[in-house]
Design an enzyme around this catalytic site. Structure first.
Site, PDB file in Angstrom:
ATOM      1  N   SER A 192      48.528  39.533  37.341  1.00 56.37           N
ATOM      2  CA  SER A 192      47.307  39.879  36.620  1.00 56.37           C
ATOM      3  C   SER A 192      47.673  40.516  35.275  1.00 56.37           C
ATOM      4  CB  SER A 192      46.429  40.779  37.482  1.00 56.37           C
ATOM      5  OG  SER A 192      45.122  40.876  36.952  1.00 56.37           O
ATOM      6  N   GLU A 242      40.455  32.559  40.992  1.00 53.96           N
ATOM      7  CA  GLU A 242      40.790  33.949  40.692  1.00 53.96           C
ATOM      8  C   GLU A 242      39.564  34.863  40.727  1.00 53.96           C
ATOM      9  OE1 GLU A 242      43.757  35.219  40.021  1.00 53.96           O
ATOM     10  OE2 GLU A 242      45.061  33.556  39.453  1.00 53.96           O
ATOM     11  N   HIS A 297      41.791  36.134  43.484  1.00 56.42           N
ATOM     12  CA  HIS A 297      42.680  37.024  42.757  1.00 56.42           C
ATOM     13  C   HIS A 297      43.367  37.989  43.722  1.00 56.42           C
ATOM     14  CE1 HIS A 297      44.076  38.583  38.991  1.00 56.42           C
ATOM     15  NE2 HIS A 297      43.592  39.791  39.179  1.00 56.42           N
TER      16      HIS A 297
END
Length: 488
Positions: free
Chosen positions: A188, A315, A409
């Protein structure tokens, strides 16, 4: 009873502890070792400065203070906040104190405003088992780390990454690591940090390979960063300079950050993210970061370093799902109008994502958000590195969470770390996640760190090719990211 290990660093000795001694998972942990002085008082908003030396062994048996001040209850990854002033520190996990093993330096995510290097998900024990020394690092977050301040150095969080990597170069040999075989990895915002460092000439001597998982680049324009800084000063009633901001407490600045960046919530916040990008993060200051990252990579910076990068399929679909009631009533083509105003681009994108479109508005808008923020970066970066001396490898993570309903995610992180048994993984991956998939992904990461390639054909062999983890089709696909090409 096993004697506590003591290692001499350039600043002084540190005492850690052995874990699982006598088993294949045996390793030593050294936690909370400072790589810079506490960024408080006159050092607040300053560049990191090496710590004062010490002579007696420093207790490194518990995690050090974190820039994260409030532990998130609903975070996808457990991220402990540890109180204290000495927030710039590293955690080292090693299988042996002698030898010259490859090294993974891990940079945590959290949108550049949250996250913690003390997460149990980032424990390096399983990498240690496979012969890799692992280091997790902290860095200043949000405005403290990345906000524009007149009279203060820009990109203080980036400078923290560099200082931590310099600490690794100087000290990791004493922990059994090889400073000539350092891989920097992250997920991320941490994955974005990896790409940022890869595109920085000043960082090239500090690492040798790179792994960017679900990387989110900031590349905040200088003018936008300046405006947000001025807005915080206005909201806080202080002058927009280093003295003014030092008069505001950490807590007060954390309160003002959202109001200065994305004051809207829900769909409005998503629209701001898509139009303006991440509000906090590395800024293109014209000095430390001279130009946007993909441009720097296209110009050849980092071309000698092998790169592994990829993303999960959905995500941020969970963000769209929160507004599901509204989205389900509107056709996908209408929903995407605010984002894709060009008819030809919109048509090409919808056509390429026909299968996703059939799943409804939530799936389609969620996929678009995921593509815009994360997935489009994979072909952009891979193509920018065309002709690089070192190869680029891409992957997709397609395994669907049984609890969230998406390949979402953060879901992939415990698979990379072979940590499916760790705290709160079941919340995200269900009670019985596939260990075989973790074996494959962790082995790929170890191969990348150790040998410089993860084990499938590189992007240059067939642009678009990627390893698909957890999908229902072939393990390797030559059109893995074709669905995002309309956005490139």
């Amino acid at each position: 009873m096993t004697e506590s290990p003591i290692v001499a660093t350039a600043s002084g000795p540190v005492r850690g502890f052995w874990r699982d001694h006598g088993t294949p998972d045996a390793s030593a942990a050294f936690l909370g070792i400072p790589f810079a002085k506490p960024p408080v008082g006159k050092l607040r908003f300053a560049a990191p400065i090496a710590p004062d030396p010490w002579t007696e062994p420093l207790d490194a048996t518990s995690y050090g203070a974190t820039p994260l001040r409030i532990t998130g209850v609903d975070n996808l990854i457990p991220e402990p906040a540890v109180p204290g002033k000495s927030t710039l520190n590293v955690n080292v996990f090693t299988p042996a104190l002698d030898g010259a093993l490859p090294v993974l330096v891990w940079i945590h995510g959290g949108g550049y405003t949250e996250g913690s290097p003390a997460s149990p998900w980032y424990d390096g024990a399983r990498f240690n088992r496979d012969g890799v020394v692992t280091v997790s690092i902290s860095y200043r977050l949000g405005f403290d780390g990345f906000g524009y301040i007149e009279g203060a150095p820009a990109n203080r969080g980036v400078r923290d990454w560099i200082a931590a990597l310099e600490w690794v170069q100087q000290n990791i040999a004493a922990f059994g690591g090889d400073p000539a075989r350092v891989t920097v990895g992250g997920q991320s915002a941490g994955g974005g940090a990896v790409l940022t460092l890869l595109g920085m000439p000043q960082a090239q001597h500090l690492f040798h390979r790179a792994m960017s998982f679900s990387g989110a680049l900031a590349d905040v324009p200088l003018d936008a960063a300046r405006r947000r800084g001025e807005r915080i000063a206005e909201l806080g009633g202080v002058t927009a300079d280093v003295d003014g901001f030092r008069s505001l407490t950490e807590r007060r600045i954390r309160q003002l950050q959202p109001k200065a960046a994305t004051p809207r919530k829900g769909v409005g916040m998503v629209l701001d993210l898509l139009s303006d990008g991440l509000p906090w993060g590395p800024m293109v200051d014209g000095e430390l970061i001279a130009r946007p990252t993909v441009d720097a990579l296209a110009d050849g910076t980092g071309a000698d370093k092998p790169l592994l990068l990829g993303a999960t399929d959905d995500e941020f679909t969970m963000v769209a799902e929160r507004e599901g009631g509204k989205l389900r009533r509107v056709p996908s083509a209408i929903l995407l109008l605010p984002f894709l105003r060009g008819r030809s681009t919109r048509h090409a994108y919808l056509t390429a994502n026909a299968a996703q479109r059939k799943k409804g508005g939530v799936a389609m808008v969620g996929r678009f958000i995921s593509d815009h923020v994360f997935r489009v970066l994979i072909p952009r970066v891979a193509e920018a590195r065309n002709g690089a001396d070192a190869e680029t490898w891409a992957y997709r993570f397609s395994w669907v969470s049984p609890t969230k309903g998406w390949a979402c995610h953060c879901l992939d992180v415990p698979f990379w770390f072979d940590g499916l048994d760790r705290e709160k993984v079941a919340n995200l991956a269900g009670p019985h996640p596939p260990q075989g998939l973790a074996d494959e992904m962790h082995a790929a990461a170890v191969a990348m760190i150790t040998d410089g390639e993860p084990g499938w054909p590189a992007w240059s062999t067939a642009p678009g090719i990627a390893r698909v983890f957890g999908g229902t089709g072939p393990d390797v696909s030559e059109d893995a990211y074709d669905s995002v090409l309309a956005l490139v």
